[in-house]
Motif scaffolding. Structure first.
Motif, PDB file in Angstrom:
ATOM      1  N   ARG A  11       2.052   2.415  -3.517  1.00  0.00           N
ATOM      2  CA  ARG A  11       1.066   2.742  -4.559  1.00  0.00           C
ATOM      3  C   ARG A  11       1.604   3.800  -5.531  1.00  0.00           C
ATOM      4  O   ARG A  11       2.061   4.856  -5.131  1.00  0.00           O
ATOM      5  N   ASN A  71      -1.584  -0.198  -7.426  1.00  0.00           N
ATOM      6  CA  ASN A  71      -0.854  -0.171  -8.691  1.00  0.00           C
ATOM      7  C   ASN A  71       0.622   0.068  -8.390  1.00  0.00           C
ATOM      8  O   ASN A  71       1.029   1.185  -8.080  1.00  0.00           O
ATOM      9  N   GLU A  76       0.827  -1.208   0.000  1.00  0.00           N
ATOM     10  CA  GLU A  76       0.000   0.000   0.000  1.00  0.00           C
ATOM     11  C   GLU A  76       0.860   1.257   0.000  1.00  0.00           C
ATOM     12  O   GLU A  76       0.538   2.244  -0.665  1.00  0.00           O
ATOM     13  N   PHE A 133      -1.150 -11.197  -6.373  1.00  0.00           N
ATOM     14  CA  PHE A 133      -1.038  -9.746  -6.415  1.00  0.00           C
ATOM     15  C   PHE A 133      -0.411  -9.277  -7.729  1.00  0.00           C
ATOM     16  O   PHE A 133      -0.870  -8.298  -8.339  1.00  0.00           O
ATOM     17  N   TYR A 143      -3.137  -9.754 -10.544  1.00  0.00           N
ATOM     18  CA  TYR A 143      -4.402  -9.014 -10.499  1.00  0.00           C
ATOM     19  C   TYR A 143      -4.297  -7.656  -9.784  1.00  0.00           C
ATOM     20  O   TYR A 143      -5.268  -6.894  -9.806  1.00  0.00           O
ATOM     21  N   GLY A 144      -3.178  -7.372  -9.141  1.00  0.00           N
ATOM     22  CA  GLY A 144      -3.035  -6.102  -8.454  1.00  0.00           C
ATOM     23  C   GLY A 144      -3.910  -5.975  -7.221  1.00  0.00           C
ATOM     24  O   GLY A 144      -4.182  -4.868  -6.755  1.00  0.00           O
ATOM     25  N   GLU A 145      -4.363  -7.092  -6.665  1.00  0.00           N
ATOM     26  CA  GLU A 145      -5.245  -7.046  -5.506  1.00  0.00           C
ATOM     27  C   GLU A 145      -4.728  -7.960  -4.398  1.00  0.00           C
ATOM     28  O   GLU A 145      -3.984  -8.912  -4.654  1.00  0.00           O
ATOM     29  N   GLN A 151      -5.361  -8.908   0.246  1.00  0.00           N
ATOM     30  CA  GLN A 151      -6.082  -8.715   1.501  1.00  0.00           C
ATOM     31  C   GLN A 151      -5.066  -8.606   2.632  1.00  0.00           C
ATOM     32  O   GLN A 151      -4.045  -9.308   2.632  1.00  0.00           O
ATOM     33  N   THR A 195     -11.062  -6.931  -0.124  1.00  0.00           N
ATOM     34  CA  THR A 195     -10.070  -6.963  -1.190  1.00  0.00           C
ATOM     35  C   THR A 195      -9.640  -5.545  -1.524  1.00  0.00           C
ATOM     36  O   THR A 195     -10.464  -4.684  -1.822  1.00  0.00           O
ATOM     37  N   LEU A 196      -8.348  -5.302  -1.456  1.00  0.00           N
ATOM     38  CA  LEU A 196      -7.767  -3.992  -1.734  1.00  0.00           C
ATOM     39  C   LEU A 196      -6.950  -4.074  -3.020  1.00  0.00           C
ATOM     40  O   LEU A 196      -6.554  -5.160  -3.463  1.00  0.00           O
ATOM     41  N   ARG A 197      -6.684  -2.922  -3.616  1.00  0.00           N
ATOM     42  CA  ARG A 197      -5.917  -2.877  -4.859  1.00  0.00           C
ATOM     43  C   ARG A 197      -4.771  -1.868  -4.725  1.00  0.00           C
ATOM     44  O   ARG A 197      -4.881  -0.888  -3.991  1.00  0.00           O
TER      45      ARG A 197
END
Length: 346
Positions: free
Chosen positions: A234, A275, A231, A257, A260-262, A264, A271-273
């Motif tokens: 990002r 980039n 996080e 990750f 899919y870039g996601e 927990q 589910t968080l994302r």
């Protein structure tokens, strides 16, 4: 760019709707709640960056929510709203963690200015949290005029312009960490965070938490929610050093990750994302690790999209004088000695 998330908690639906529409037009992601009960539910699901909280609500005071927000979401900025505000309430609110206090009716431009200041402050705070390289390392450049090192530099400059994962290989001490930072600095992500993770230094559980964060109560000692390095990175680069040491139990989660870039957080269900660009480094032979069942083949193919190999110094002895001079000048500056100009025989 990720939108700043704002939660408006106010039972004046007309005012709340007007604020939500105004902030949405100005690029914010907005949710609304009219009661403390609804706010508690929305906070858990939405995880706002900024909370606009009315003091007077149908089922209690906005002050009742302050300790809960500070406990669950310590990074959320709280701005109180009230048409009935008093000095004692303001003092109480500040003591309990509110950053600001606005009286109704609100001036839209004034509100926007306050939120922009909050956004700037949060961005600066994030930058401070991820500056893990010391200033000396950040000032260093890739050193080496040999043909082999020039090829490494040329390849690194080319790959820096894309978003593909990069695997840097080389023996211990060849400068893999520095090359990863060099790629980041020469990429379109250079103004965003560069976050370092050493996969060899932590246990499985602690590394999972370090990478992906955890929720309060996820394990003993998890007294509050924590953002992981994913996080914090990002928009920038996540550098996974010693990737060959990554526990097999975490390799599937990392693979998901990357694909899919996601992710927990540990102990979480949401589910968080994020980039981020992934750069990995290793001094191990990962193909041998795969054969021995210690590294996933599918993860290997995902991180080995572009490979940059740093040659050891014994294969480029012509770089020794330049390196010698660099460290000599570095130590002279650190010790407060006059800079020296050594001469080398050709």
């Amino acid at each position: 760019m990720m939108k700043i998330k704002v939660l408006i908690v106010d039972d004046d639906t007309l005012l709340s709707d007007e604020m939500a529409a105004f902030l949405s037009r100005n690029g914010y992601s907005v949710e609304q709640a009219q009661t403390l009960t609804e706010a508690r539910s929305t906070v858990s699901a939405f995880a706002p960056d900024i909370l606009l909280l009315d003091l007077k609500l149908p089922d209690g005071s906005g002050l009742d929510l302050l300790p809960e927000i500070r406990d669950k979401l310590p990074q959320t900025t709280i701005i109180l709203l009230s048409g009935y505000g008093s000095i004692p309430e303001v003092v109480t609110a500040i003591k309990q963690g509110a950053e600001d206090f606005l009286t109704k009716p609100l001036d839209p431009d004034h509100l926007l200015l306050r939120l922009q200041k909050v956004q700037t402050h949060k961005q600066l705070s994030t930058r401070l949290k991820i500056l893990e390289l010391d200033w000396e390392n950040q000032r260093q450049m890739i050193i080496g005029q040999s043909r082999k090192m020039q090829e490494v530099i040329k390849q690194s400059q080319a790959v820096a312009q894309g978003n593909t994962t990069v695997l840097i290989s080389g023996e211990t001490g060849t400068g893999k960490h520095l090359l990863a930072y060099y790629i980041h600095q020469n990429s379109p992500r250079s103004e965003a965070p560069f976050v370092y993770v050493n996969c060899a230094t932590l246990s499985d559980q602690l590394l999972d938490s370090d990478l992906f964060g955890h929720e309060k109560g996820a394990f003993t000692g998890a007294v509050r929610q924590k953002e992981g390095r994913v996080e914090l990175a990002r928009g920038g680069t996540l550098f996974l050093d010693e990737i060959g040491e990554l526990p097999i139990t975490l390799q599937a989660k990392l693979l998901h990750f990357i694909e899919y870039g996601e992710f927990q957080r540990v102990g979480g269900t949401k589910t968080l994302r994020a980039n981020v660009r992934i750069i990995c480094a290793t001094n191990r032979n990962l193909q041998q690790e795969i054969e021995q069942g210690r590294f996933r083949e599918d993860l290997y193919f995902r991180i080995n999209v572009v490979r940059v190999e740093i040659p050891p110094l014994r294969e480029r002895p012509e770089d020794i004088p330049e390196l010698f001079d660099f460290f000599l000048q570095k130590f002279c500056r650190e010790l407060g000695k006059p800079l020296l100009n050594p001469q080398f025989d050709s």
